[in-house]
Design a protein around this motif. Sequence first.
Motif, mmCIF file in Angstrom:
data_model
loop_
_atom_site.group_PDB
_atom_site.id
_atom_site.type_symbol
_atom_site.label_atom_id
_atom_site.label_comp_id
_atom_site.label_asym_id
_atom_site.label_seq_id
_atom_site.Cartn_x
_atom_site.Cartn_y
_atom_site.Cartn_z
ATOM 1 N N THR A 1 0.845 -1.196 0.000
ATOM 2 C CA THR A 1 0.000 0.000 0.000
ATOM 3 C C THR A 1 0.879 1.243 0.000
ATOM 4 N N ILE A 2 0.544 2.187 -0.896
ATOM 5 C CA ILE A 2 1.366 3.387 -1.107
ATOM 6 C C ILE A 2 0.473 4.631 -1.174
ATOM 7 N N GLY A 3 0.854 5.666 -0.408
ATOM 8 C CA GLY A 3 0.135 6.938 -0.461
ATOM 9 C C GLY A 3 0.923 8.014 -1.184
ATOM 10 N N SER A 4 2.134 7.680 -1.598
ATOM 11 C CA SER A 4 3.019 8.698 -2.191
ATOM 12 C C SER A 4 3.054 8.615 -3.705
ATOM 13 N N PRO B 1 8.777 4.158 -1.853
ATOM 14 C CA PRO B 1 8.810 3.108 -0.829
ATOM 15 C C PRO B 1 9.957 3.342 0.152
ATOM 16 N N GLY B 2 9.758 2.948 1.412
ATOM 17 C CA GLY B 2 10.831 3.069 2.400
ATOM 18 C C GLY B 2 11.987 2.142 2.055
ATOM 19 N N GLN C 1 13.333 0.127 3.898
ATOM 20 C CA GLN C 1 13.140 -1.185 4.540
ATOM 21 C C GLN C 1 12.045 -1.995 3.870
ATOM 22 N N SER C 2 11.407 -1.461 2.840
ATOM 23 C CA SER C 2 10.265 -2.145 2.218
ATOM 24 C C SER C 2 10.673 -3.498 1.633
ATOM 25 N N LYS C 3 10.112 -4.560 2.228
ATOM 26 C CA LYS C 3 10.424 -5.910 1.720
ATOM 27 C C LYS C 3 9.871 -6.053 0.309
ATOM 28 N N TRP D 1 9.263 -3.710 -2.089
ATOM 29 C CA TRP D 1 10.022 -3.045 -3.146
ATOM 30 C C TRP D 1 11.375 -3.720 -3.342
ATOM 31 N N CYS E 1 -6.613 -1.838 1.233
ATOM 32 C CA CYS E 1 -5.641 -0.840 1.721
ATOM 33 C C CYS E 1 -4.903 -1.361 2.949
ATOM 34 N N TRP E 2 -5.647 -1.876 3.936
ATOM 35 C CA TRP E 2 -5.008 -2.288 5.200
ATOM 36 C C TRP E 2 -4.283 -3.615 5.053
ATOM 37 N N PHE F 1 -2.610 -4.724 2.501
ATOM 38 C CA PHE F 1 -1.299 -4.568 1.871
ATOM 39 C C PHE F 1 -0.385 -3.617 2.645
ATOM 40 N N ARG G 1 -0.367 -11.653 1.502
ATOM 41 C CA ARG G 1 -1.307 -10.518 1.429
ATOM 42 C C ARG G 1 -2.382 -10.752 0.371
ATOM 43 N N HIS H 1 13.819 6.894 2.127
ATOM 44 C CA HIS H 1 12.946 6.360 1.082
ATOM 45 C C HIS H 1 13.668 6.365 -0.269
ATOM 46 N N PHE I 1 -6.927 9.316 1.704
ATOM 47 C CA PHE I 1 -6.352 9.057 3.025
ATOM 48 C C PHE I 1 -5.977 10.394 3.651
HETATM 49 C C1 LIG Z 1 -2.612 4.734 3.281
HETATM 50 C C2 LIG Z 1 -1.187 4.228 3.404
HETATM 51 C C3 LIG Z 1 -0.191 4.786 2.630
HETATM 52 C C4 LIG Z 1 1.141 4.306 2.714
HETATM 53 N N1 LIG Z 1 2.106 4.874 1.939
HETATM 54 C C5 LIG Z 1 3.374 4.409 1.976
HETATM 55 C C6 LIG Z 1 4.376 4.958 1.130
HETATM 56 O O1 LIG Z 1 4.129 5.864 0.329
HETATM 57 N N2 LIG Z 1 5.639 4.448 1.227
HETATM 58 C C7 LIG Z 1 5.940 3.435 2.094
HETATM 59 O O2 LIG Z 1 7.099 3.009 2.134
HETATM 60 N N3 LIG Z 1 5.008 2.897 2.915
HETATM 61 C C8 LIG Z 1 3.737 3.350 2.864
HETATM 62 N N4 LIG Z 1 2.770 2.799 3.677
HETATM 63 C C9 LIG Z 1 3.164 1.766 4.626
HETATM 64 C C10 LIG Z 1 3.363 0.385 3.982
HETATM 65 O O3 LIG Z 1 2.193 -0.027 3.286
HETATM 66 C C11 LIG Z 1 3.683 -0.641 5.097
HETATM 67 O O4 LIG Z 1 4.791 -0.198 5.847
HETATM 68 C C12 LIG Z 1 3.937 -2.042 4.584
HETATM 69 O O5 LIG Z 1 3.839 -2.962 5.676
HETATM 70 C C13 LIG Z 1 5.306 -2.217 3.971
HETATM 71 O O6 LIG Z 1 5.367 -3.548 3.505
HETATM 72 P P1 LIG Z 1 6.675 -4.193 2.891
HETATM 73 O O7 LIG Z 1 7.763 -4.183 3.945
HETATM 74 O O8 LIG Z 1 6.229 -5.583 2.501
HETATM 75 O O9 LIG Z 1 7.072 -3.420 1.700
HETATM 76 C C14 LIG Z 1 1.454 3.249 3.605
HETATM 77 C C15 LIG Z 1 0.430 2.681 4.385
HETATM 78 C C16 LIG Z 1 -0.879 3.157 4.292
HETATM 79 C C17 LIG Z 1 -1.965 2.517 5.125
#
Ligand SMILES: Cc1cc2nc3c(=O)[nH]c(=O)nc-3n(C[C@H](O)[C@H](O)[C@H](O)COP(=O)(O)O)c2cc1C
Length: 164
Positions: free
Chosen positions: A36-39, A54-55, A57-59, A61, A83-84, A86, A93, A129, A152
Motif C-alpha cells: 500500500t502506497i500513499g506517495s 517506498p521506504g 526497509q520495504s520488503k 520493493w 488498503c489495510w 497490503f 497478502r 525512502h 487518506f
Molecule cells: C494509506 C497508506 C499509505 C502508505 N504509503 C506508503 C508509502 O508511500 N511508502 C511506504 O514506504 N510505505 C507506505 N505505507 C506503509 C506500507 O504499506 C507498510 O509499511 C507495509 O507494511 C510495507 O510492507 P513491505 O515491507 O512488505 O514493503 C502506507 C500505508 C498506508 C496505510
Amino acid sequence: MTTFDSRQFRDVLGHVPTSVVVVTGIDSDGIPQGITIGSFVSVSLEPPLVGFLPGTQSKTWNSLRGTGKFCVNVLAENQADVCWKFAKESDDRFADVEWSPSLNGAPAIAGSLAHIDCDLDSDVLYGDHFFVVGRVTHLHTPTGVSQNAMAFYRGKVVEVEFPE
Ligand SMILES: Cc1cc2nc3c(=O)[nH]c(=O)nc-3n(C[C@H](O)[C@H](O)[C@H](O)COP(=O)(O)O)c2cc1C
C-alpha cells in the motif's frame, strides 16, 4: 537545525490528503507481492512517467526492484480492506484478494479504479525512502467498479465525494 521531532513531522504531513494505490509485481521466485502506497504521483506526460516512494526497509520493493516492472492499482473508496491488507505484515497478502495478471504479468487487483503497468525507469535514494519512477507501458480502467477514489487523511481512509 530543525524545530520539530519526527512525531510532529508525521502529524503535520498527515494533513496532506493522498490517494491510495497498491503497487504489485511478481518477484523473481514467482510470488505475487504488493504494498500500500500513499506517495503515488504522476511525473511526466512525454514520456509518460509516474512515481512513488517506498521506504528503504520495504520488503516488497526490495523484492520487486530486480524484476524491473510493476503495476499500480488505484484503489476505489470501497477497498479499505485491500488498503489495510497490503499495509500489514503477512505471509500472503493476496489471500482472499481477487486478481488477474495485468499485461506485464503483475497482479491487477479486482475492483480497483485503474491499473497502470510500468517498467522501472529509475530508483533514487532520498533519506530513508527511494523515489521510484516508472515508465508507463499500459493503462487500463475497468468498467463496472465504484468510480469514487479512496482518499487518506490524518491516518484514516476518508470519504470524499468526487464529481463524475
Ligand atoms: C494509506 C497508506 C499509505 C502508505 N504509503 C506508503 C508509502 O508511500 N511508502 C511506504 O514506504 N510505505 C507506505 N505505507 C506503509 C506500507 O504499506 C507498510 O509499511 C507495509 O507494511 C510495507 O510492507 P513491505 O515491507 O512488505 O514493503 C502506507 C500505508 C498506508 C496505510
